[in-house]
Design an enzyme around this catalytic site. Sequence first.
Site, PDB file in Angstrom:
ATOM      1  CB  ALA A 191     -17.370 -29.038  29.866  1.00 27.80           C
ATOM      2  CG  ASP A 198     -17.222 -38.006  30.642  1.00 25.88           C
ATOM      3  OD1 ASP A 198     -17.719 -37.451  29.466  1.00 25.88           O
ATOM      4  OD2 ASP A 198     -17.561 -36.767  31.590  1.00 25.88           O
ATOM      5  CE  LYS A 250     -24.380 -39.912  27.855  1.00 21.79           C
ATOM      6  NZ  LYS A 250     -23.629 -39.217  27.221  1.00 21.79           N
ATOM      7  CG  HIS A 290     -25.298 -35.153  30.516  1.00 23.49           C
ATOM      8  ND1 HIS A 290     -23.542 -34.637  30.076  1.00 23.49           N
ATOM      9  CD2 HIS A 290     -25.730 -34.618  31.217  1.00 23.49           C
ATOM     10  CE1 HIS A 290     -23.655 -33.901  31.313  1.00 23.49           C
ATOM     11  NE2 HIS A 290     -24.244 -33.688  31.429  1.00 23.49           N
ATOM     12  CG  LEU A 324     -20.142 -29.492  31.860  1.00 17.80           C
ATOM     13  CD1 LEU A 324     -20.852 -28.809  30.859  1.00 17.80           C
ATOM     14  CD2 LEU A 324     -20.865 -28.972  32.781  1.00 17.80           C
ATOM     15  CG  HIS A 382     -16.429 -37.617  25.248  1.00 21.24           C
ATOM     16  ND1 HIS A 382     -17.679 -37.227  24.933  1.00 21.24           N
ATOM     17  CD2 HIS A 382     -16.603 -37.562  26.558  1.00 21.24           C
ATOM     18  CE1 HIS A 382     -18.501 -36.997  25.599  1.00 21.24           C
ATOM     19  NE2 HIS A 382     -18.174 -37.275  26.707  1.00 21.24           N
ATOM     20  CG  LEU A 383     -11.804 -42.900  21.443  1.00 18.41           C
ATOM     21  CD1 LEU A 383     -12.019 -43.944  20.472  1.00 18.41           C
ATOM     22  CD2 LEU A 383     -11.137 -41.760  21.928  1.00 18.41           C
ATOM     23  NE  ARG A 384     -13.703 -34.325  23.011  1.00 21.38           N
ATOM     24  CZ  ARG A 384     -14.458 -34.022  23.663  1.00 21.38           C
ATOM     25  NH1 ARG A 384     -15.467 -34.550  22.948  1.00 21.38           N
ATOM     26  NH2 ARG A 384     -14.427 -33.664  24.362  1.00 21.38           N
ATOM     27  CG  HIS A 414     -20.691 -37.990  33.705  1.00 21.33           C
ATOM     28  ND1 HIS A 414     -22.060 -37.748  33.356  1.00 21.33           N
ATOM     29  CD2 HIS A 414     -20.522 -37.330  31.897  1.00 21.33           C
ATOM     30  CE1 HIS A 414     -22.454 -37.351  32.225  1.00 21.33           C
ATOM     31  NE2 HIS A 414     -21.479 -37.296  31.311  1.00 21.33           N
ATOM     32  CG  HIS A 462     -18.862 -41.624  29.696  1.00 22.03           C
ATOM     33  ND1 HIS A 462     -20.469 -41.177  29.730  1.00 22.03           N
ATOM     34  CD2 HIS A 462     -18.389 -40.591  29.151  1.00 22.03           C
ATOM     35  CE1 HIS A 462     -20.515 -39.938  29.217  1.00 22.03           C
ATOM     36  NE2 HIS A 462     -19.199 -39.437  28.630  1.00 22.03           N
TER      37      HIS A 462
HETATM   38  C1  NCD Z   1     -18.151 -33.902  27.242  1.00 19.98           C
HETATM   39  C2  NCD Z   1     -16.822 -33.518  25.927  1.00 19.98           C
HETATM   40  O1  NCD Z   1     -16.595 -33.017  26.414  1.00 19.98           O
HETATM   41  O2  NCD Z   1     -17.904 -34.055  25.002  1.00 19.98           O
HETATM   42  N1  NCD Z   1     -17.220 -32.707  28.202  1.00 19.98           N
HETATM   43  C3  NCD Z   1     -17.060 -33.091  29.643  1.00 19.98           C
HETATM   44  O3  NCD Z   1     -16.985 -32.142  30.577  1.00 19.98           O
HETATM   45  N2  NCD Z   1     -17.627 -34.316  30.556  1.00 19.98           N
HETATM   46  C4  NCD Z   1     -19.632 -33.906  27.363  1.00 19.98           C
HETATM   47  C5  NCD Z   1     -20.273 -35.009  28.673  1.00 19.98           C
HETATM   48  O4  NCD Z   1     -20.151 -35.798  28.332  1.00 19.98           O
HETATM   49  O5  NCD Z   1     -20.894 -34.184  29.037  1.00 19.98           O
HETATM   50 ZN    ZN Z   2     -18.848 -37.323  28.310  1.00 19.08          ZN
END
Ligand code: NCD
Ligand code: ZN
Length: 348
Positions: free
Chosen positions: A265, A249, A100, A137, A221, A16-18, A175, A14
Amino acid sequence: MSQRVTLLRPDDWHLHLRDGAVLRAVCPESARHFGRAIIMPNLVPPVVTGAEAEAYRARILAARPPGSGFTPLMTLYLTEDTDPEDVARAHASGLVTAVKLYPAGATTNSASGVRDFDRVRGVLEKMAEIGCPLCVHGEVTDPEVDIFDREAAFIDRVLDPIRRATPGLRVVMEHLTTQDGVEYVKTSRDGTLGATITTHHLIINRNHLLVGGIRPHYYCLPVAKREEHRLALRAAATSGDARFFLGTDSAPHTDANKESACGCAGCFTATNTLPLLAHVFEEEGALDRLEGFASRHGPAFYGLPENTDRIALTRGATPTAFPARIETEDGPVTVFDPGFEVYWRVDG
Ligand code: NCD
Ligand code: ZN
């Protein structure tokens, strides 16, 4: 005395790379240690179709350091308009590993998520048929439900009904943050339910976020819960139970967006996750189970081969110095600070 452990190369289930400047800056942080990662699709706009996933995958591959073998495993963002046949094609071609589910409004960039779960029934049935896992999620967004209760409420109101209505659908509760979540995952005995656990939820509880001043870099989150929940997550992660595996995450936001009157978050842990995990597993007397959690249980759930090469972690005599932040062209991103010294480092 220095101590050394070796692991099959870990994966991050899990991440996030943006996109753009942040992608270019953070991709090498994950590529350094991880073999593969499940890439979250919550861009703006989200990655909804197979064609969008293909284009995003190309941008990630271009952001890898030269010679890197890091493999992004793509996901599609489920909307009420998702076409089951597009999912089936993208999954069959190997482009997409999972879909997802974000309840609309649950977290960062989730406005396009699902409001009416009946409207995604056809997609979920198709996914059960073709063996494409659903990553969820797991928080309800009902404003009446207290933010600390949203994971438990999601299990009863959404997740359990979806699983009962869609036999055979394989689901990852992403998560996990509560003892309720741990217990629910343990009720599954047929291999259809797994859960990722983040590094930071093994380390912080809600006091770390709120006592002595608000700490925006600990806000994520689902939000960190009471200590008893952190302890339940530690027990699950270090138990050797293959239903639980690592999903960091790691969720980069620039400092300007975190340190704000309405801060985003997300904790950015890609840089130091593995040394922190070694610290946690050592504290729990479970260093021998780190490989299961970080390198074996995830591929087993997803039906993928384990990585074949290995990494080594060494516990040195002096604390490891991690960078405080990663610079991006959009501004700095602060690296998660566990609040204690860590003596582990990844060799090489
Ligand atoms: C994540 C995000 O910033 O994209 N934020 C987080 O707090 N984990 C989104 C997510 O996975 O809920
Ligand atoms: Zn996430």
